[in-house]
Design a protein around this motif. Structure first.
Motif, PDB file in Angstrom:
ATOM      1  N   VAL A   1      -7.764   1.527   2.368  1.00  0.00           N
ATOM      2  CA  VAL A   1      -7.757   0.141   2.838  1.00  0.00           C
ATOM      3  C   VAL A   1      -7.702  -0.826   1.660  1.00  0.00           C
ATOM      4  O   VAL A   1      -6.981  -1.831   1.692  1.00  0.00           O
ATOM      5  N   LEU A   2      -8.449  -0.543   0.608  1.00  0.00           N
ATOM      6  CA  LEU A   2      -8.411  -1.401  -0.582  1.00  0.00           C
ATOM      7  C   LEU A   2      -7.028  -1.386  -1.230  1.00  0.00           C
ATOM      8  O   LEU A   2      -6.539  -2.415  -1.717  1.00  0.00           O
ATOM      9  N   ARG A   3      -6.381  -0.225  -1.239  1.00  0.00           N
ATOM     10  CA  ARG A   3      -5.017  -0.155  -1.772  1.00  0.00           C
ATOM     11  C   ARG A   3      -4.054  -0.919  -0.875  1.00  0.00           C
ATOM     12  O   ARG A   3      -3.172  -1.640  -1.349  1.00  0.00           O
ATOM     13  N   HIS A   4      -4.205  -0.753   0.418  1.00  0.00           N
ATOM     14  CA  HIS A   4      -3.359  -1.469   1.375  1.00  0.00           C
ATOM     15  C   HIS A   4      -3.486  -2.977   1.196  1.00  0.00           C
ATOM     16  O   HIS A   4      -2.485  -3.718   1.298  1.00  0.00           O
ATOM     17  N   ALA A   5      -4.703  -3.454   0.897  1.00  0.00           N
ATOM     18  CA  ALA A   5      -4.940  -4.890   0.724  1.00  0.00           C
ATOM     19  C   ALA A   5      -4.491  -5.408  -0.626  1.00  0.00           C
ATOM     20  O   ALA A   5      -4.548  -6.615  -0.882  1.00  0.00           O
ATOM     21  N   GLY A   6      -4.052  -4.514  -1.513  1.00  0.00           N
ATOM     22  CA  GLY A   6      -3.610  -4.922  -2.834  1.00  0.00           C
ATOM     23  C   GLY A   6      -4.749  -5.204  -3.793  1.00  0.00           C
ATOM     24  O   GLY A   6      -4.536  -5.804  -4.852  1.00  0.00           O
ATOM     25  N   ILE A   7      -5.947  -4.736  -3.462  1.00  0.00           N
ATOM     26  CA  ILE A   7      -7.120  -4.978  -4.304  1.00  0.00           C
ATOM     27  C   ILE A   7      -7.315  -3.846  -5.305  1.00  0.00           C
ATOM     28  O   ILE A   7      -7.785  -4.062  -6.424  1.00  0.00           O
ATOM     29  N   VAL A   8      -6.969  -2.631  -4.910  1.00  0.00           N
ATOM     30  CA  VAL A   8      -7.096  -1.471  -5.782  1.00  0.00           C
ATOM     31  C   VAL A   8      -5.714  -0.885  -6.032  1.00  0.00           C
ATOM     32  O   VAL A   8      -4.890  -0.778  -5.113  1.00  0.00           O
ATOM     33  N   ASP A   9      -5.471  -0.492  -7.260  1.00  0.00           N
ATOM     34  CA  ASP A   9      -4.180   0.050  -7.663  1.00  0.00           C
ATOM     35  C   ASP A   9      -3.967   1.437  -7.053  1.00  0.00           C
ATOM     36  O   ASP A   9      -4.917   2.207  -6.865  1.00  0.00           O
ATOM     37  N   GLY A  10      -2.715   1.747  -6.748  1.00  0.00           N
ATOM     38  CA  GLY A  10      -2.375   3.074  -6.251  1.00  0.00           C
ATOM     39  C   GLY A  10      -1.788   3.028  -4.857  1.00  0.00           C
ATOM     40  O   GLY A  10      -1.892   2.031  -4.143  1.00  0.00           O
ATOM     41  N   ALA A  11      -1.173   4.143  -4.452  1.00  0.00           N
ATOM     42  CA  ALA A  11      -0.517   4.243  -3.148  1.00  0.00           C
ATOM     43  C   ALA A  11      -1.500   4.728  -2.090  1.00  0.00           C
ATOM     44  O   ALA A  11      -2.394   5.538  -2.364  1.00  0.00           O
ATOM     45  N   VAL A  12      -1.313   4.231  -0.890  1.00  0.00           N
ATOM     46  CA  VAL A  12      -2.103   4.687   0.258  1.00  0.00           C
ATOM     47  C   VAL A  12      -1.787   6.149   0.541  1.00  0.00           C
ATOM     48  O   VAL A  12      -0.625   6.550   0.588  1.00  0.00           O
ATOM     49  N   GLU A  13      -2.840   6.966   0.694  1.00  0.00           N
ATOM     50  CA  GLU A  13      -2.675   8.393   1.015  1.00  0.00           C
ATOM     51  C   GLU A  13      -2.727   8.569   2.531  1.00  0.00           C
ATOM     52  O   GLU A  13      -3.783   8.802   3.110  1.00  0.00           O
ATOM     53  N   LYS A  14      -1.560   8.440   3.155  1.00  0.00           N
ATOM     54  CA  LYS A  14      -1.518   8.467   4.614  1.00  0.00           C
ATOM     55  C   LYS A  14      -1.538   9.890   5.143  1.00  0.00           C
ATOM     56  O   LYS A  14      -1.020  10.815   4.528  1.00  0.00           O
TER      57      LYS A  14
END
Length: 333
Positions: free
Chosen positions: A234-247
Motif C-alpha cells: 500500500v505504501l508503494r502504491h501510494a508513492g510513499i515507499v520506493d519499489g514495485a507492488v508485489e501483487k
C-alpha cells in the motif's frame, strides 16, 4: 459553540522532522498507583522530505494482533531513504486495551472504534480518539487501520474499503485494497458505522483502507505474512515507499446488504456447519445453536440469507443471543 479545549496528549516526536523517530503519545492519567501518571502510546515517525503522508494503525481493538506485529516490525525496519513523504505508525492505537489483551479499554471499557470524534475532556478512550480526529487524521493522505477478528470472530483474510458517496474517493480506496493483495478483497458494509475511526477518516475525504485478517484472539504465520507484505504494498502504491507492488491473486467479495449478517437468537453451544472460505447457498444452514440447559432439545438452525462465501464466523464454542454467528460475502466475478 465554544471552542474545544486543546488535547491533553503531548507527542514526544516531531511529525515535521526528517529521519526516524521512536517516541510516545503521552496522555496524562491520574490513578491510584500513579498520581501524576500517563498512558504512553508508542509512535514512530519516518519522514523524508515533502510527499504524501500515511497514517498506519493497529490495536484499535486490543485483542487483534496481525496489525501490531506488522507495524512494530515496519517501524523497526523501514529505511527513510526509501521514503518520499511521511509514515506515521501507531502499532497499538488503544494501548490500554492492547496491553490487557481485550477488545475494549480496561480503564473505561471504551471501544476505540465506536468513540469518534472523541472528546478532549472525556474518558481515556475518548481523549485518544479526539487526538486522532484533530491532530493525526488531518495530516494524513491515506489511512490504513489493521483489524482481525479478535477473540470472538474469525475471518478469511481480506483487505477492505467501503462503498462511499464520493466515487472518486471510493475508487482510490479500492485501488489501495487491490494493491494490498490479500487472498480476498472486500467491498465492506458495517452494521453500524456511527463513531467509527473509518467514518471519521472518510468524512475528511481521506483514502481509508482496513483489513480483517483471521481472528480468535491470536495470529497465524500466514496472516502475519499477509499483513507485513500488504502494508508495504500500500505504501508503494501510494508513492510513499520506493519499489514495485508485489501483487498476488485476490478474490473480490461484496457485502451488498444487511442480509450478509446472520445472528444467533438463542444462548447455547454453536456448531459451525460450513468452514471459512466455503461457498453457501441462500437458505443453507451455516450454524446450529444447541441448548445446554437440558437434554432432548433440538438445535436451532441459523441459515444464510443470501448465496456467497462464508467470510466470517463466531469463534468461541458458546454463543449468546444477538452475537454475530456468520458473515456471507458475495463472490464478484
Amino acid at each position: 459553540m465554544p471552542a474545544l479545549r486543546p488535547s491533553p496528549i503531548a507527542p514526544t516526536v516531531d511529525f515535521d522532522k526528517d529521519g526516524v523517530q521512536h517516541g510516545f503519545l503521552r496522555l496524562p492519567y491520574s490513578r491510584d498507583d500513579s498520581a501524576w501518571g500517563s498512558v504512553m502510546i508508542p509512535v514512530c515517525v519516518i519522514r523524508n522530505g515533502k510527499g504524501p503522508t500515511a497514517l498506519l494503525t493497529g490495536g484499535n481493538h486490543g485483542d487483534e494482533y496481525e496489525g501490531p506485529l506488522a507495524l512494530y516490525d515496519l517501524a523497526r525496519t523501514l529505511d527513510p531513504k526509501d521514503v518520499a513523504g511521511t509514515v506515521i505508525i501507531v502499532p497499538a492505537m488503544n494501548y490500554p486495551a492492547f496491553r490487557a489483551g481485550t477488545r475494549t479499554s480496561p480503564i473505561d471499557k471504551g471501544n476505540m472504534n465506536r468513540s469518534f470524534p472523541g472528546r478532549p475532556d472525556g474518558t481515556v478512550t475518548e481523549k485518544i480518539a479526539d487526538y486522532f480526529q484533530r491532530d493525526l487524521l488531518p495530516r494524513a493522505d491515506i489511512v490504513f487501520d489493521f483489524h482481525s477478528g479478535g477473540k470472538t470472530l474469525d475471518f478469511v483474510p481480506f483487505c477492505a474499503a467501503h462503498t462511499l458517496p464520493d466515487k472518486a474517493q471510493e475508487e482510490k480506496a479500492f485501488a489501495a485494497v487491490e494493491a494490498f493483495s490479500a487472498p480476498f478483497s472486500m467491498r465492506m458494509t458495517e452494521i453500524d458505522a456511527v463513531g467509527m475511526y473509518d467514518t471519521a477518516a472518510e468524512a475528511m475525504g481521506k483514502v481509508f483502507v482496513t483489513t480483517e485478517l483471521g481472528g480468535g484472539g491470536t495470529s497465524r504465520a500466514e496472516t502475519v505474512r499477509i499483513a507485513r507484505r500488504g502494508v508495504v504494498n500500500v505504501l508503494r502504491h501510494a508513492g510513499i515507499v520506493d519499489g514495485a507492488v508485489e501483487k498476488s491473486q485476490t478474490q473480490w467479495l461484496d457485502m451488498p446488504s444487511g442480509g450478509c449478517f446472520a445472528f444467533a437468537e438463542d444462548d447455547g453451544m454453536i456448531e459451525t456447519m460450513v468452514d471459512l472460505g466455503e461457498t453457501v447457498e441462500e437458505g443453507q444452514v451455516v450454524a446450529r445453536v444447541h441448548s445446554t440447559g437440558r437434554t432432548g432439545n433440538a438445535p436451532r438452525e441459523i441459515k444464510a440469507r443470501l448465496s456467497g462465501l462464508l467470510a466470517a464466523r463466531h469463534f468461541p464454542g458458546l454463543v449468546k443471543a444477538g452475537d454475530c454467528a456468520a458473515v456471507i460475502g458475495v463472490l464478484v466475478p
